[in-house]
Design a protein around this motif. Structure first.
Motif, PDB file in Angstrom:
ATOM      1  N   ASP A   1       6.090  -6.248  -7.357  1.00  0.00           N
ATOM      2  CA  ASP A   1       6.234  -7.078  -6.184  1.00  0.00           C
ATOM      3  C   ASP A   1       7.648  -7.293  -5.752  1.00  0.00           C
ATOM      4  N   GLU A   2       8.669  -7.329  -6.795  1.00  0.00           N
ATOM      5  CA  GLU A   2       9.998  -7.350  -6.478  1.00  0.00           C
ATOM      6  C   GLU A   2      10.516  -5.799  -5.912  1.00  0.00           C
ATOM      7  N   ALA A   3       9.852  -4.837  -6.748  1.00  0.00           N
ATOM      8  CA  ALA A   3      10.238  -3.512  -6.215  1.00  0.00           C
ATOM      9  C   ALA A   3       9.796  -3.027  -4.857  1.00  0.00           C
ATOM     10  N   ILE A   4       8.748  -3.332  -4.594  1.00  0.00           N
ATOM     11  CA  ILE A   4       8.251  -2.919  -3.294  1.00  0.00           C
ATOM     12  C   ILE A   4       8.998  -3.896  -2.186  1.00  0.00           C
ATOM     13  N   SER A   5       8.927  -5.010  -2.452  1.00  0.00           N
ATOM     14  CA  SER A   5       9.660  -5.850  -1.325  1.00  0.00           C
ATOM     15  C   SER A   5      11.218  -5.409  -1.084  1.00  0.00           C
TER      16      SER A   5
ATOM     17  N   ASP B   1      -1.104   4.749  -4.282  1.00  0.00           N
ATOM     18  CA  ASP B   1      -1.097   3.276  -4.136  1.00  0.00           C
ATOM     19  C   ASP B   1       0.296   2.792  -3.890  1.00  0.00           C
ATOM     20  N   ILE B   2       1.183   3.275  -4.455  1.00  0.00           N
ATOM     21  CA  ILE B   2       2.836   2.940  -3.996  1.00  0.00           C
ATOM     22  C   ILE B   2       2.820   3.005  -2.453  1.00  0.00           C
ATOM     23  N   ALA B   3       2.397   4.256  -1.994  1.00  0.00           N
ATOM     24  CA  ALA B   3       2.593   4.317  -0.508  1.00  0.00           C
ATOM     25  C   ALA B   3       1.804   3.395   0.352  1.00  0.00           C
ATOM     26  N   ARG B   4       0.663   2.871  -0.297  1.00  0.00           N
ATOM     27  CA  ARG B   4      -0.274   1.782   0.332  1.00  0.00           C
ATOM     28  C   ARG B   4       0.542   0.389   0.404  1.00  0.00           C
ATOM     29  N   LEU B   5       1.249   0.157  -0.832  1.00  0.00           N
ATOM     30  CA  LEU B   5       2.026  -0.984  -0.753  1.00  0.00           C
ATOM     31  C   LEU B   5       3.067  -1.034   0.076  1.00  0.00           C
ATOM     32  N   LEU B   6       3.772  -0.106   0.161  1.00  0.00           N
ATOM     33  CA  LEU B   6       5.018   0.166   1.055  1.00  0.00           C
ATOM     34  C   LEU B   6       4.533   0.039   2.579  1.00  0.00           C
ATOM     35  N   ALA B   7       3.558   0.544   2.650  1.00  0.00           N
ATOM     36  CA  ALA B   7       3.228   0.705   4.383  1.00  0.00           C
ATOM     37  C   ALA B   7       2.674  -0.778   4.788  1.00  0.00           C
ATOM     38  N   GLU B   8       1.998  -1.481   3.813  1.00  0.00           N
ATOM     39  CA  GLU B   8       1.969  -2.828   4.335  1.00  0.00           C
ATOM     40  C   GLU B   8       3.075  -3.672   4.545  1.00  0.00           C
ATOM     41  N   GLN B   9       4.218  -3.678   3.740  1.00  0.00           N
ATOM     42  CA  GLN B   9       5.244  -4.380   3.661  1.00  0.00           C
ATOM     43  C   GLN B   9       6.134  -3.896   5.184  1.00  0.00           C
ATOM     44  N   LEU B  10       5.849  -2.731   5.574  1.00  0.00           N
ATOM     45  CA  LEU B  10       6.684  -1.974   6.428  1.00  0.00           C
ATOM     46  C   LEU B  10       5.796  -2.114   7.815  1.00  0.00           C
ATOM     47  N   GLY B  11       4.879  -2.790   7.731  1.00  0.00           N
ATOM     48  CA  GLY B  11       4.028  -3.135   9.071  1.00  0.00           C
ATOM     49  C   GLY B  11       3.392  -2.225   9.471  1.00  0.00           C
ATOM     50  N   VAL B  12       2.978  -0.877   8.768  1.00  0.00           N
ATOM     51  CA  VAL B  12       2.183   0.333   9.239  1.00  0.00           C
ATOM     52  C   VAL B  12       0.803   0.320   8.369  1.00  0.00           C
ATOM     53  N   GLY B  13       0.615  -0.519   7.909  1.00  0.00           N
ATOM     54  CA  GLY B  13      -0.413  -0.714   6.663  1.00  0.00           C
ATOM     55  C   GLY B  13      -1.782  -0.508   7.556  1.00  0.00           C
TER      56      GLY B  13
ATOM     57  N   LYS C   1      15.144  -2.999   2.496  1.00  0.00           N
ATOM     58  CA  LYS C   1      16.247  -2.168   2.602  1.00  0.00           C
ATOM     59  C   LYS C   1      15.830  -1.191   3.722  1.00  0.00           C
ATOM     60  N   TRP C   2      14.853  -0.677   3.547  1.00  0.00           N
ATOM     61  CA  TRP C   2      14.407   0.498   4.775  1.00  0.00           C
ATOM     62  C   TRP C   2      14.035  -0.263   6.122  1.00  0.00           C
ATOM     63  N   LYS C   3      13.787  -1.378   6.062  1.00  0.00           N
ATOM     64  CA  LYS C   3      13.579  -1.940   7.433  1.00  0.00           C
ATOM     65  C   LYS C   3      15.009  -2.362   8.068  1.00  0.00           C
ATOM     66  N   GLU C   4      15.851  -2.622   7.142  1.00  0.00           N
ATOM     67  CA  GLU C   4      17.208  -2.716   7.476  1.00  0.00           C
ATOM     68  C   GLU C   4      17.904  -1.361   8.045  1.00  0.00           C
ATOM     69  N   TYR C   5      17.706  -0.461   7.183  1.00  0.00           N
ATOM     70  CA  TYR C   5      18.543   1.045   7.810  1.00  0.00           C
ATOM     71  C   TYR C   5      17.838   1.519   9.068  1.00  0.00           C
ATOM     72  N   ARG C   6      16.335   1.294   9.043  1.00  0.00           N
ATOM     73  CA  ARG C   6      15.683   1.882  10.219  1.00  0.00           C
ATOM     74  C   ARG C   6      16.319   0.980  11.368  1.00  0.00           C
ATOM     75  N   SER C   7      16.448  -0.231  11.319  1.00  0.00           N
ATOM     76  CA  SER C   7      16.675  -0.991  12.517  1.00  0.00           C
ATOM     77  C   SER C   7      18.247  -0.641  12.969  1.00  0.00           C
ATOM     78  N   LYS C   8      19.054  -0.559  12.077  1.00  0.00           N
ATOM     79  CA  LYS C   8      20.641  -0.498  12.102  1.00  0.00           C
ATOM     80  C   LYS C   8      20.663   1.255  12.428  1.00  0.00           C
ATOM     81  N   TYR C   9      20.233   2.108  11.857  1.00  0.00           N
ATOM     82  CA  TYR C   9      20.604   3.517  11.913  1.00  0.00           C
ATOM     83  C   TYR C   9      19.816   4.372  12.561  1.00  0.00           C
ATOM     84  N   GLY C  10      18.418   3.837  12.635  1.00  0.00           N
ATOM     85  CA  GLY C  10      17.180   4.897  13.242  1.00  0.00           C
ATOM     86  C   GLY C  10      16.296   5.253  11.966  1.00  0.00           C
TER      87      GLY C  10
END
Ligand code: SF4
Lengths: 209, 703
Positions: free
Chosen positions: B18-22, B469-481, B27-36
């Motif tokens: 849980d901690e790893a995925i979040s 499964d890792i991709a699925r978990l990441l996708a949910e949290q990144l809003g593309v689930g 981080k990814w969300k932050e970079y995407r919004s700041k840098y594209g």
């Protein structure tokens, strides 16, 4: 003479020293750490893959080496308790771990150095569970062991694991006493050698050259 | 696991999934919004290949990378040959190894078939029993060389030069196949002397016409046929109108000199006469001639490995080798072909791009430049995060210090692996991945003409999760689930059952589950029937304009390889600056107990394996005071590796050969990755693993 004399024909023109047979044997027979029944030797230079000669006049052949399951074995005569013996139905030279007293007379008598090994200590393994075939006898401390010609498979009518594992089609298994067998056919058509013929053991492994 | 000390310090803390995925998602969300979107990058290798595995950017991870429009770090490995082949043939050289039974000659180029591609050896050995002659061209006496009827040892990096010389000999001795050259190549096309372009009917005043609509551009194709000299009418004619095109003609048309492409090629080839290049190529004249003659004996398969293309001239190697088969006409028939024994099964690609968006390829060889400038193709390109899967670039890619330079500038690095590799060592966050035997997958690879199922043997052990499964978990949290709520079964079905190639052969997931492996039926021979998917259906013996594999703004000359010609390697060549300082050619070979660094911890394999070592001819060793089995330091400007020296007469004097695939801790000091070069060949944009100059000396440990 045994009814059958199972043996191997190994084509050194095909063998590329890949060690697949060696590793398959290790797993099938649940061999313990440091024990290898099927070794690949090189008829070449000093190291595993180096050639004989001086650049660029070179030659190299691999010689996969296992117990030769001799028609006339030296080891069986040396064993004081009959722990190593010639199996009547298959011609395989067998090793009975329960009878073996660890005197290593067979190792001394065998001219094919390195095909037998002695477990000085309780065997240890990579895995914490046994791998390979369930019918393989348990390895023991203070006994001699070697290639069984996959006896557990022979009794089911199957061939030793190294035959199937060979990537090159270099290993052929069969009954040397059967004139119609593929192994007899191969050695009648191709040039071959047996190892140390002068020792009179008449080994059951033939190397096509 | 997350890093708690400095990067690479080896201090870790176990954390929950849980901690790893979040952590990653935040981080990814932050970079995407700041840098594209491009600020997130993905590096994959071939460590895990399948449909659900992330290698080759497939699986759900590949899908995620496309949906989120990552930067895909193109690994630039083993791609040069196909670039050069593509210039000539407009396609890839895909062959089925079982066709080797139709070959009269198999010539191995930079290919230790029996050590590196074992699965191909048995068909070759079978063919040899039926009379096929095996010839190996390799600087060193490889196991394949030891099995061959003829072994030619040449200077490393000189393969294209040798091939050009063979072409010259064949043509000079009138052994070339003129009908094939006219019928299936552009050899008869007339070339303008003013700009090197192929003369077209529009140059003669005939307006181009419109052909069928190109499905890719939506525009009609322009038909402006190339021109040949027609001997029947003694005039210039469109290639498809002329009845008797000729290979030899020079003609002045309205003050403009025209030559056949073939004459230009032949003129260039005069630079490569055996007597002229014998010393440079390091092969005696009589052997060059012998090899040239062998090329004319029936069906010849010039079978390639990956070594010859791992030089700066790697694409040219592919180009000239196809040209060799073109001039003998030994191409397009079973057994008469060129290239590796590759087969591909194209899956349904749409599965990987559910939103229609895709990743952007940035070559790893240009990555430091991108990091320096913050730009890629003129656009801002800040790379802030990296996700590594099925790959271990730190010990498998080239130029360790170059890698570390871009790696260290990336803020947040996640490595997903099943072994504790060198790349894991330098991660910020490590994800334990399930083994291939812990999940069902479908396997197909260029390496074999089959598609097969890889069954799940056990549940993932310990805390490991599958890449999917890792991709699925990441996708949910990144809003593309929403694009990731499909099961493995649904994914595989869509990928396989809906692939055009599967439809043609009636391959389905259900069939695979039942039959396990299915043989991929033809076409089993590259360029079947001598047809090439070019504008005219003919191969480009003359390559009018070439494009690089990846265009990222580098300088390149699209006209550099119009006629097949030799370019020396970057380092590994007697005239190079590097070789003046480091006179030995450093080459690698495969370790039989590992697939790159995979299985490095396998104790069974370690028992039959070796330790890191370098093979050296005793002549070179003795000259340098090196004894057999002693520790030596192999070095150049970029770094060093301290290993054992193994005397071996297999090795051509002047060459050092090392079995590759070790992890850093296995070396006494340094590592092979330190010595290799990330010099980017501008056309192939490929890693020149073999193009390395080095020297060697006894290792004296500092007190
Ligand atoms: S598996 Fe076959 S080719 Fe490989 S070492 Fe054994 S006998 Fe030789």
């Amino acid at each position: 003479m045994a009814e059958k004399q199972y043996g191997l024909v190994v084509d050194t023109k095909r063998c590329v020293g890949c060690h697949s047979c060696s590793v398959a044997c290790k797993i099938e027979n649940n061999l313990s750490a440091g024990v290898i029944w099927n070794r690949i030797l090189t008829n070449g230079g000093a190291s595993m893959d180096s050639a004989k000669g001086t650049f660029p006049n070179l030659s190299k052949h691999y010689i996969p080496m296992i117990c030769q399951h001799c028609a006339n074995p030296a080891c069986t005569k040396a064993c004081p308790v009959g722990a190593t013996y010639k199996d009547i139905t298959t011609g395989a030279v067998r090793q009975d771990y329960d009878l073996c007293i660890g005197c290593r007379m067979c190792m001394a008598a065998c001219p094919y150095t390195g095909v037998r090994s002695f477990n000085w200590e309780e065997p240890t393994y990579t895995m914490d569970f046994a791998v390979g075939d369930i019918n393989v006898p348990k390895h023991q401390k203070h006994v001699v062991e070697k290639c069984t010609l996959c006896y557990h498979k022979l009794s089911k009518g199957e061939e030793p694991i190294c035959i199937d594992a060979c990537i090159s089609g270099a290993r052929v298994f069969g009954d040397l006493n059967d004139p119609d067998d593929k192994v007899v056919n191969l050695i009648s058509k191709r040039k071959y050698i047996q190892l140390l013929p002068e020792r009179g053991t008449n080994p059951s492994v033939y190397y096509l050259v | 696991m997350k890093r708690v000390g400095e990067r690479g310090s080896g201090e870790w803390e176990r954390i929950s999934w849980d901690e790893a995925i979040s952590t990653i998602a935040e981080k990814w969300k932050e970079y995407r919004s700041k840098y594209g979107n491009q600020s997130l990058s993905f590096y994959w290798g071939s460590g895990a290949t399948g449909q659900l595995a992330p290698g080759n950017a497939t699986g759900l991870m590949g899908r995620l990378v496309n949906v989120l429009e990552f930067t895909n770090i193109d690994y630039c490995v083993d791609l040069a040959m196909s670039v050069g082949v593509g210039w000539v043939s407009a396609s890839g050289a895909l062959n089925d190894i079982t066709n080797v039974k139709y070959s009269d000659r198999v010539v191995l180029w930079g290919c230790s078939l029996s050590d590196a591609w074992w699965q191909f050896w048995k068909p070759v050995a079978d063919a040899m029993e039926n009379g096929t002659r095996l010839i190996t061209v390799d600087p060193n006496f490889s196991t394949s060389a030891s099995k061959s009827d003829l072994w030619i040892s040449n200077r490393p990096g000189s393969d294209p030069l040798l091939i050009l010389s063979l072409m010259q000999y064949i043509i000079e001795h009138d052994l070339h196949n003129k009908d094939f050259l006219i019928g299936h190549t552009n050899a008869s096309f007339m070339v303008r002397s003013d700009n090197g372009k192929i003369l077209r009917m529009s140059d003669l005043g005939q307006e181009p016409t419109e052909g069928p609509v190109n499905p890719y551009t939506g525009q009609p194709t322009i038909i402006d046929p190339p021109v040949v000299w027609d001997e029947e009418t003694s005039s210039l004619q469109a290639w498809n109108v002329a009845t008797k095109p000729t290979l030899h003609k020079n003609y002045v048309h309205e003050g403009l000199r025209l030559d056949t492409a073939f004459d230009l090629v032949v003129a260039e080839l005069q630079n490569y006469k055996a007597e002229k290049i014998t010393e440079l190529v390091g092969v005696p004249v009589d052997q060059i001639e012998l090899l040239a003659l062998e090329q004319t004996k029936g069906n010849v398969w010039n079978l390639t490995g990956m070594a010859s293309q791992a030089y700066k001239n790697g694409a040219v190697f592919g180009q000239v080798l196809v040209c060799l088969n073109l001039i003998t006409g030994s191409i397009g028939r079973p057994g008469a072909t060129v290239g590796a024994a590759w087969r591909f099964f194209s899956m349904n690609g749409a599965v990987l791009t559910p939103t229609g968006t895709t990743m952007t390829n940035v070559p790893v060889l240009g990555l430091n430049q991108v990091m320096d400038s913050g730009k890629f193709k003129g656009q801002d390109w800040p790379i802030k995060a990296l996700y590594v899967a099925a790959a271990n670039p730190v010990s498998c890619a080239a130029d360790y210090h170059g890698i570390k330079s871009w790696w260290d500038r990336i803020e947040f690095i996640v490595v997903a692996d099943l072994q504790f590799t060198d790349s894991v060592k330098y991660a910020d966050l490590v994800l334990p991945v399930a083994h291939a035997l812990e999940t069902e997958d479908v396997k197909t690879s260029g390496y074999f003409p089959f598609i097969g199922i890889s069954e799940k043997a056990i549940e993932p052990l310990f805390e490991a999760k599958t890449d999917g499964d890792i991709a699925r978990l990441l996708a949910e949290q990144l809003g593309v689930g929403e694009h990731f709520r499909l099961s493995n079964d649904e994914f595989l079905r869509d990928r396989i059952d809906n692939a055009p190639a599967a439809k043609a052969q009636n391959i389905t997931l259900d069939r695979l589950r039942k039959e396990k492996d299915i043989y991929l039926e033809g076409p089993g021979t590259a360029f079947e029937g001598g047809y090439f998917p070019t504008e005219t259906g003919k191969a480009n013996l003359y390559c009018e304009m070439v494009a690089p594999r990846l265009n990222w703004g580098q300088d390149f000359d699209p006209t550099a390889v119009r006629v097949p010609r030799f370019f020396p390697p970057h380092e590994s060549w007697p005239t190079s600056e590097a070789m003046k300082k480091y006179p030995m050619a450093l080459m690698s070979e495969r370790l039989r107990t590992r697939w790159h660094t995979n299985e490095y911890e396998n104790e069974w394999l370690a028992e039959i394996g070796q330790e890191p070592l370098v093979k050296i001819n005793p002549i070179d060793a003795v000259e340098r005071g090196i004894t057999d089995g002693s520790l030596v330091e192999v070095f150049n400007d970029r770094g060093h590796a301290v290993v054992k020296a193994e005397f071996s007469d297999n090795i051509r004097p002047g060459v050092l050969l090392y079995p590759k695939s070790w992890q850093q801790h296995e070396f006494k000091a340094g590592g092979w990755t330190e010595l290799t070069s990330s010099f980017p060949d501008p056309l192939a944009v490929n890693t020149s693993f073999m193009d390395v100059a080095a020297d060697i000396r006894p290792w004296r440990e500092e007190a």
